[in-house]
Enzyme design. Sequence first.
Site, PDB file in Angstrom:
ATOM      1  CE1 TYR A 155      -2.524   7.073  -5.388  1.00 22.34           C
ATOM      2  CE2 TYR A 155      -1.603   9.088  -4.447  1.00 22.34           C
ATOM      3  CZ  TYR A 155      -1.433   7.789  -4.904  1.00 22.34           C
ATOM      4  OH  TYR A 155      -0.195   7.214  -4.869  1.00 22.34           O
ATOM      5  CE  LYS A 159      -1.616   5.238  -2.486  1.00 22.39           C
ATOM      6  NZ  LYS A 159      -1.015   3.885  -2.469  1.00 22.39           N
TER       7      LYS A 159
END
Length: 247
Positions: A155, A159
């Site tokens: 993640y 991001k």
Amino acid sequence: MKLTGKTAVVTGASRGIGKAVALALAGHGARVVVNYLNNQAAAEAVVSEILGLGQEAVAVRADVGCLDDMKLLAQTALDRFGRIDILVNNAGLVRDNYVTFMKDEEWDSVVDTCLKGSFHGIKVVGREMMRQKSGRIVNISSDAGLMGDMMRANYAAAKAGLIGLTKAVAREFAGSGITVNAVAPGVIATDLTAGMTEAKKARQLEWIPQKRFGTPEDVAALVVFLVSDEAGYITGQVVCVDGGLNM
């Protein structure tokens, strides 16, 4: 910040931050394409709320990680509303695991949705915006992309990549009247935080100077500003909405 007559596509808009963004954009006059993947009933409920605000909306199923799905999503928006003025790349998911135990599927599914999905949206919708010589793109990144996050290497990497994508595309599109910015939420009270233990919530609050979790509406308010005419000279930026967590 009037958005009357503008059409917005919001990915992952059936709940959480995406839902709040869709409703906020509609509240300022935009027509909204509510994208979802699995929960049609929730997406249709968002559409109903938007219709209740007196604005037009449609729910469209699409897997943002699939380019053909994104093409269909954009074409549906164009067929229904004639143009796309705003793209909010919000769709995301988490598959938590320690990096040494993380499976390829856990890595790929998160990166495909959070990063490749945004690339697909920009690729498809950006062409229409370039033809129009106008547009607003907002990518929903995360403090995790700036600070890292335990058990979320997939993640955080996605991001962080989204921030690089934002800056690169902002440079490419600047001459076409299109702005591209990223919003980096901190700990936001959504379904993802609802499952936290009380002990983990307490630890999280210790790190946040404002001593509270953010709300989806906190994030949506910034998105509304970034897609408005008032933000026309802001591009390639990353703005945190995190109560001071990342200072």
